[in-house]
Motif scaffolding. Structure first.
Motif, PDB file in Angstrom:
ATOM      1  N   VAL A  81       0.800  -1.232   0.000  1.00 28.49           N
ATOM      2  CA  VAL A  81       0.000   0.000   0.000  1.00 28.49           C
ATOM      3  C   VAL A  81       0.827   1.274   0.000  1.00 28.49           C
ATOM      4  O   VAL A  81       0.267   2.369  -0.044  1.00 28.49           O
ATOM      5  CB  VAL A  81      -1.014   0.032   1.162  1.00 28.49           C
ATOM      6  CG1 VAL A  81      -1.983  -1.123   1.069  1.00 28.49           C
ATOM      7  CG2 VAL A  81      -0.327   0.055   2.508  1.00 28.49           C
ATOM      8  N   GLY A  82       2.135   1.157   0.056  1.00 25.39           N
ATOM      9  CA  GLY A  82       2.993   2.340  -0.018  1.00 25.39           C
ATOM     10  C   GLY A  82       2.771   3.316   1.116  1.00 25.39           C
ATOM     11  O   GLY A  82       2.809   2.931   2.289  1.00 25.39           O
ATOM     12  N   PRO A  83       2.496   4.583   0.787  1.00 20.36           N
ATOM     13  CA  PRO A  83       2.395   5.618   1.821  1.00 20.36           C
ATOM     14  C   PRO A  83       1.216   5.435   2.791  1.00 20.36           C
ATOM     15  O   PRO A  83       1.198   6.045   3.849  1.00 20.36           O
ATOM     16  CB  PRO A  83       2.240   6.920   1.041  1.00 20.36           C
ATOM     17  CG  PRO A  83       1.996   6.554  -0.358  1.00 20.36           C
ATOM     18  CD  PRO A  83       2.372   5.119  -0.553  1.00 20.36           C
ATOM     19  N   SER A  84       0.266   4.595   2.450  1.00 17.86           N
ATOM     20  CA  SER A  84      -0.866   4.340   3.354  1.00 17.86           C
ATOM     21  C   SER A  84      -0.521   3.326   4.433  1.00 17.86           C
ATOM     22  O   SER A  84      -1.341   3.046   5.303  1.00 17.86           O
ATOM     23  CB  SER A  84      -2.076   3.832   2.565  1.00 17.86           C
ATOM     24  OG  SER A  84      -2.524   4.819   1.672  1.00 17.86           O
ATOM     25  N   ALA A  85       0.680   2.767   4.372  1.00 17.11           N
ATOM     26  CA  ALA A  85       1.083   1.752   5.346  1.00 17.11           C
ATOM     27  C   ALA A  85       1.139   2.344   6.747  1.00 17.11           C
ATOM     28  O   ALA A  85       1.535   3.500   6.926  1.00 17.11           O
ATOM     29  CB  ALA A  85       2.442   1.164   4.968  1.00 17.11           C
ATOM     30  N   PRO A  86       0.742   1.574   7.755  1.00 14.65           N
ATOM     31  CA  PRO A  86       0.750   2.081   9.133  1.00 14.65           C
ATOM     32  C   PRO A  86       2.163   2.243   9.681  1.00 14.65           C
ATOM     33  O   PRO A  86       3.079   1.527   9.290  1.00 14.65           O
ATOM     34  CB  PRO A  86      -0.004   0.996   9.909  1.00 14.65           C
ATOM     35  CG  PRO A  86       0.169  -0.239   9.090  1.00 14.65           C
ATOM     36  CD  PRO A  86       0.244   0.207   7.665  1.00 14.65           C
ATOM     37  N   ALA A  87       2.307   3.203  10.598  1.00 18.32           N
ATOM     38  CA  ALA A  87       3.589   3.442  11.257  1.00 18.32           C
ATOM     39  C   ALA A  87       3.878   2.358  12.293  1.00 18.32           C
ATOM     40  O   ALA A  87       5.017   1.956  12.488  1.00 18.32           O
ATOM     41  CB  ALA A  87       3.584   4.811  11.918  1.00 18.32           C
ATOM     42  N   LYS A  88       2.824   1.904  12.973  1.00 21.80           N
ATOM     43  CA  LYS A  88       2.946   0.880  14.020  1.00 21.80           C
ATOM     44  C   LYS A  88       1.743  -0.046  13.926  1.00 21.80           C
ATOM     45  O   LYS A  88       0.730   0.301  13.329  1.00 21.80           O
ATOM     46  CB  LYS A  88       2.958   1.539  15.406  1.00 21.80           C
ATOM     47  CG  LYS A  88       4.182   2.360  15.704  1.00 21.80           C
ATOM     48  CD  LYS A  88       4.117   3.122  17.026  1.00 21.80           C
ATOM     49  CE  LYS A  88       3.365   2.437  18.122  1.00 21.80           C
ATOM     50  NZ  LYS A  88       3.312   3.204  19.375  1.00 21.80           N
ATOM     51  N   LEU A  89       1.854  -1.204  14.579  1.00 22.49           N
ATOM     52  CA  LEU A  89       0.746  -2.147  14.661  1.00 22.49           C
ATOM     53  C   LEU A  89       0.447  -2.430  16.129  1.00 22.49           C
ATOM     54  O   LEU A  89       1.361  -2.537  16.939  1.00 22.49           O
ATOM     55  CB  LEU A  89       1.096  -3.461  13.960  1.00 22.49           C
ATOM     56  CG  LEU A  89       1.407  -3.388  12.470  1.00 22.49           C
ATOM     57  CD1 LEU A  89       1.883  -4.743  11.971  1.00 22.49           C
ATOM     58  CD2 LEU A  89       0.204  -2.937  11.689  1.00 22.49           C
ATOM     59  N   SER A  90      -0.829  -2.567  16.436  1.00 21.67           N
ATOM     60  CA  SER A  90      -1.258  -2.906  17.789  1.00 21.67           C
ATOM     61  C   SER A  90      -2.308  -4.011  17.682  1.00 21.67           C
ATOM     62  O   SER A  90      -3.294  -3.855  16.959  1.00 21.67           O
ATOM     63  CB  SER A  90      -1.859  -1.676  18.471  1.00 21.67           C
ATOM     64  OG  SER A  90      -2.397  -2.016  19.720  1.00 21.67           O
ATOM     65  N   PHE A  91      -2.086  -5.114  18.395  1.00 24.08           N
ATOM     66  CA  PHE A  91      -2.988  -6.266  18.322  1.00 24.08           C
ATOM     67  C   PHE A  91      -3.689  -6.469  19.663  1.00 24.08           C
ATOM     68  O   PHE A  91      -3.039  -6.524  20.703  1.00 24.08           O
ATOM     69  CB  PHE A  91      -2.196  -7.533  17.966  1.00 24.08           C
ATOM     70  CG  PHE A  91      -1.512  -7.432  16.634  1.00 24.08           C
ATOM     71  CD1 PHE A  91      -2.193  -7.736  15.469  1.00 24.08           C
ATOM     72  CD2 PHE A  91      -0.191  -7.028  16.541  1.00 24.08           C
ATOM     73  CE1 PHE A  91      -1.569  -7.645  14.234  1.00 24.08           C
ATOM     74  CE2 PHE A  91       0.448  -6.933  15.319  1.00 24.08           C
ATOM     75  CZ  PHE A  91      -0.245  -7.239  14.169  1.00 24.08           C
ATOM     76  N   ARG A  92      -5.018  -6.594  19.631  1.00 27.02           N
ATOM     77  CA  ARG A  92      -5.828  -6.838  20.821  1.00 27.02           C
ATOM     78  C   ARG A  92      -6.988  -7.743  20.449  1.00 27.02           C
ATOM     79  O   ARG A  92      -7.466  -7.716  19.320  1.00 27.02           O
ATOM     80  CB  ARG A  92      -6.413  -5.532  21.382  1.00 27.02           C
ATOM     81  CG  ARG A  92      -5.415  -4.472  21.744  1.00 27.02           C
ATOM     82  CD  ARG A  92      -4.725  -4.820  23.056  1.00 27.02           C
ATOM     83  NE  ARG A  92      -3.805  -3.772  23.467  1.00 27.02           N
ATOM     84  CZ  ARG A  92      -2.512  -3.739  23.198  1.00 27.02           C
ATOM     85  NH1 ARG A  92      -1.959  -4.686  22.472  1.00 27.02           N
ATOM     86  NH2 ARG A  92      -1.741  -2.761  23.620  1.00 27.02           N
ATOM     87  N   THR A  93      -7.469  -8.514  21.405  1.00 21.76           N
ATOM     88  CA  THR A  93      -8.645  -9.345  21.124  1.00 21.76           C
ATOM     89  C   THR A  93      -9.831  -8.430  20.829  1.00 21.76           C
ATOM     90  O   THR A  93      -9.969  -7.363  21.412  1.00 21.76           O
ATOM     91  CB  THR A  93      -8.973 -10.285  22.294  1.00 21.76           C
ATOM     92  OG1 THR A  93      -9.163  -9.517  23.471  1.00 21.76           O
ATOM     93  CG2 THR A  93      -7.876 -11.301  22.508  1.00 21.76           C
ATOM     94  N   GLY A  94     -10.651  -8.867  19.893  1.00 20.03           N
ATOM     95  CA  GLY A  94     -11.807  -8.058  19.503  1.00 20.03           C
ATOM     96  C   GLY A  94     -12.598  -8.751  18.411  1.00 20.03           C
ATOM     97  O   GLY A  94     -12.324  -9.901  18.048  1.00 20.03           O
ATOM     98  N   PRO A  95     -13.579  -8.033  17.853  1.00 18.20           N
ATOM     99  CA  PRO A  95     -14.463  -8.636  16.851  1.00 18.20           C
ATOM    100  C   PRO A  95     -13.754  -8.856  15.513  1.00 18.20           C
ATOM    101  O   PRO A  95     -13.044  -7.991  15.023  1.00 18.20           O
ATOM    102  CB  PRO A  95     -15.584  -7.604  16.702  1.00 18.20           C
ATOM    103  CG  PRO A  95     -14.943  -6.305  17.077  1.00 18.20           C
ATOM    104  CD  PRO A  95     -13.917  -6.637  18.130  1.00 18.20           C
TER     105      PRO A  95
END
Length: 110
Positions: A81-95
């Motif tokens: 996705v180029g420039p739309s790529a996220p700076a960081k990732l955060s993972f949590r339980t959810g829907p």
């Protein structure tokens, strides 16, 4: 005549500085970036103001494992996705969204 997707994208960028459009791009690329098995267990929810992609997981075990793989996932997303790529990732339980029905194959003529 302008395509509806282009109009929606413009409106999202106007309203939220592009976060909605970026999330749309990341969500579209997610299955390719992480693979089918992971995409059934984890799904992007939102992009925070700081550029963090918040991802819902089906369990804390998946959140833990994907957190360890986050550098590789970020790299794959950046390539897709180029420039739309996220700076960081955060993972949590959810829907997690239910997987769609498999595409029907056209019947073969005998």
């Amino acid at each position: 005549m302008e395509r509806i997707g282009d109009t929606v994208g413009k409106e999202l960028r106007r309203r939220d500085g592009g976060a909605g459009a970026a999330l749309s791009e990341v969500t579209a690329a997610w299955p390719e970036a992480v693979g089918e098995a992971v995409s059934r267990q984890a799904w992007p929810l939102r992009i925070g103001r700081d550029g963090t992609l918040h991802v819902a997981t089906s369990s804390s075990t998946w959140a833990f494992e994907l957190d360890r793989l986050s550098p590789e996932i970020k790299e794959r997303l950046a390539a897709l996705v180029g420039p739309s790529a996220p700076a960081k990732l955060s993972f949590r339980t959810g829907p997690i969204p239910e997987p769609g029905a498999p595409a029907e194959r056209p019947s073969e003529a005998a």
